[in-house]
Design an enzyme around this catalytic site. Sequence first.
Site, PDB file in Angstrom:
ATOM      1  N   SER A 137       0.822  -1.205   0.000  1.00  0.00           N
ATOM      2  CA  SER A 137       0.000   0.000   0.000  1.00  0.00           C
ATOM      3  C   SER A 137       0.862   1.263   0.000  1.00  0.00           C
ATOM      4  O   SER A 137       1.789   1.384   0.799  1.00  0.00           O
ATOM      5  CB  SER A 137      -0.905  -0.041   1.246  1.00  0.00           C
ATOM      6  N   THR A 245     -15.648   6.944  -8.175  1.00  0.00           N
ATOM      7  CA  THR A 245     -16.823   7.477  -7.471  1.00  0.00           C
ATOM      8  C   THR A 245     -17.740   8.175  -8.458  1.00  0.00           C
ATOM      9  O   THR A 245     -17.294   8.622  -9.517  1.00  0.00           O
ATOM     10  CB  THR A 245     -16.398   8.477  -6.373  1.00  0.00           C
ATOM     11  N   LYS A 248     -17.748  12.833  -7.372  1.00  0.00           N
ATOM     12  CA  LYS A 248     -16.860  13.954  -7.624  1.00  0.00           C
ATOM     13  C   LYS A 248     -17.128  14.507  -9.031  1.00  0.00           C
ATOM     14  O   LYS A 248     -18.092  15.211  -9.196  1.00  0.00           O
ATOM     15  CB  LYS A 248     -15.427  13.555  -7.284  1.00  0.00           C
ATOM     16  N   THR A 277     -26.655  -3.803   2.310  1.00  0.00           N
ATOM     17  CA  THR A 277     -27.061  -2.400   2.407  1.00  0.00           C
ATOM     18  C   THR A 277     -27.922  -2.034   1.211  1.00  0.00           C
ATOM     19  O   THR A 277     -27.736  -2.547   0.104  1.00  0.00           O
ATOM     20  CB  THR A 277     -25.821  -1.484   2.534  1.00  0.00           C
ATOM     21  N   THR A 278     -28.905  -1.181   1.469  1.00  0.00           N
ATOM     22  CA  THR A 278     -29.821  -0.744   0.421  1.00  0.00           C
ATOM     23  C   THR A 278     -29.059  -0.034  -0.684  1.00  0.00           C
ATOM     24  O   THR A 278     -28.161   0.758  -0.425  1.00  0.00           O
ATOM     25  CB  THR A 278     -30.875   0.205   1.030  1.00  0.00           C
TER      26      THR A 278
HETATM   27  C1  LIG Z   1     -13.358  10.941  -1.777  1.00  0.00           C
HETATM   28  C2  LIG Z   1     -12.470   9.761  -1.870  1.00  0.00           C
HETATM   29  C3  LIG Z   1     -12.986   8.467  -1.758  1.00  0.00           C
HETATM   30  C4  LIG Z   1     -14.384   8.208  -1.311  1.00  0.00           C
HETATM   31  O1  LIG Z   1     -15.315   8.508  -2.293  1.00  0.00           O
HETATM   32  P1  LIG Z   1     -16.800   8.867  -1.841  1.00  0.00           P
HETATM   33  O2  LIG Z   1     -17.604   8.561  -3.033  1.00  0.00           O
HETATM   34  O3  LIG Z   1     -16.775  10.314  -1.443  1.00  0.00           O
HETATM   35  O4  LIG Z   1     -17.133   7.997  -0.672  1.00  0.00           O
HETATM   36  C5  LIG Z   1     -12.149   7.396  -2.031  1.00  0.00           C
HETATM   37  N1  LIG Z   1     -10.856   7.576  -2.362  1.00  0.00           N
HETATM   38  C6  LIG Z   1     -10.326   8.813  -2.432  1.00  0.00           C
HETATM   39  C7  LIG Z   1      -8.885   8.961  -2.801  1.00  0.00           C
HETATM   40  C8  LIG Z   1     -11.098   9.934  -2.156  1.00  0.00           C
HETATM   41  O5  LIG Z   1     -10.552  11.141  -2.149  1.00  0.00           O
END
Ligand SMILES: *Cc1c(COP(=O)(O)O)cnc(C)c1O
Length: 404
Positions: A137, A245, A248, A277-278
């Site tokens: 890591s 994600t 963002k 989880t839902t």
């Molecule tokens: C924001 C973030 C996440 C988590 O994503 P979310 O959709 O906000 O839960 C994971 N990894 C990194 C590097 C992030 O900055």
Amino acid sequence: MDYEKVFQDAVDKVKAEGRYRVFAHLERHAGNFPHATRHHDDGSTSEVVVWCSNDYLGQAQNKDVLAALSEAGARMGVGSGGTRNIAGTTYLHGELEKELADLHGKEAALLFTSGYVSNDAAISTIAQLMPDCIILSDALNHASMIAGIRHSGCEKRIYRHNDVAHLEEILKELPKAAPKLIAFESVYSMDGDISPMAAICDLADKYNAMTYLDEVHAVGLYGERGGGVSEREGVAHRITVIEGTLAKAFGLMGGYIAGSEAMVDAVRCAAPGFIFTTTLPPPLVAGAITSIRHVRATNDLRVRHQERAQRLKDLLVEAGLPVMPSVTHIVPIMVGDALRCKQATDMLLDDYGVYIQPINYPTVPVGTERLRITPTPFHDDGVMDELVAALKDVWMRLQLQKAA
Ligand SMILES: *Cc1c(COP(=O)(O)O)cnc(C)c1O
């Protein structure tokens, strides 16, 4: 045991260290991003410009996304009604997963309720499926990856941030036959640097390791179609798991992994963070599909995003402000002290209507507290000039360190 006192002491400790966080209660204005109204405790309001949102492309207010959300809600209702296994799966969930797999050139993808959950669930599950797996890591990996590594219960080895030589040193020492997973990010969001992806893939090949890449701060933003840095560098096909994600650049909420059919299926069958989880509400899923398609097709948005970030960096350098080296859209300015970082951001918000959150420990190491600015395609020259003027003022008023 005085339980309340324990809670109060914990809060007092955070306050004494200057790390206590107070929320800004904002009312955003769709169609007028990044402008917002701030609601004060006394009921009064003031106008602010938001400079620290991870809604990097303003997709949270995109008209087509809003329309897709409303249409799907009106047609199918709001909540998903359950987990994916029990009534939660709509045809849209499948469509979104196909879209995400295609975005990364992978066979399959799997949705989670957030990026955090996807990292925690996927890393822990994948590592647990491999007997005696060892996880390598990067030292600056996000808290959600660290959570996944912890929950796997596997042996972990930390390599110095982006240091391929150190990574190889560790790989060399490990038993040849042991399964290995190298976990890293593409864009590191507090410094704005990028990992040496191709070199990491070379090592993965050489030592027969899997690769797990968090592209959260890059999906939608890099690559000709927004497939992330792995698309831009032409290495997506070499990565075992790409994680991203919807919260963002895509402006909504939810997380995902993409990879081979078998890997995704194995996680789907075993990860508690997926099973129990839902799932995401159908309107959100519909909005995400629309948003991703728009972002994929609109490279202009990415070009403008980069241009805005570069413009701001140039203005800050010109003003003698200590902007940190960043090769991405993230613009960090060093303060180097938690209390002063908080004073600076309070002053910016209260006196100048500039909303930036202080970035303090544990998000960054003590002594490297900073402001983290995220200009978007919607931050025009006017608000940029106002921001730089406000920063210059605050730097003078608080006697903060200028650029070396
Ligand atoms: C924001 C973030 C996440 C988590 O994503 P979310 O959709 O906000 O839960 C994971 N990894 C990194 C590097 C992030 O900055």
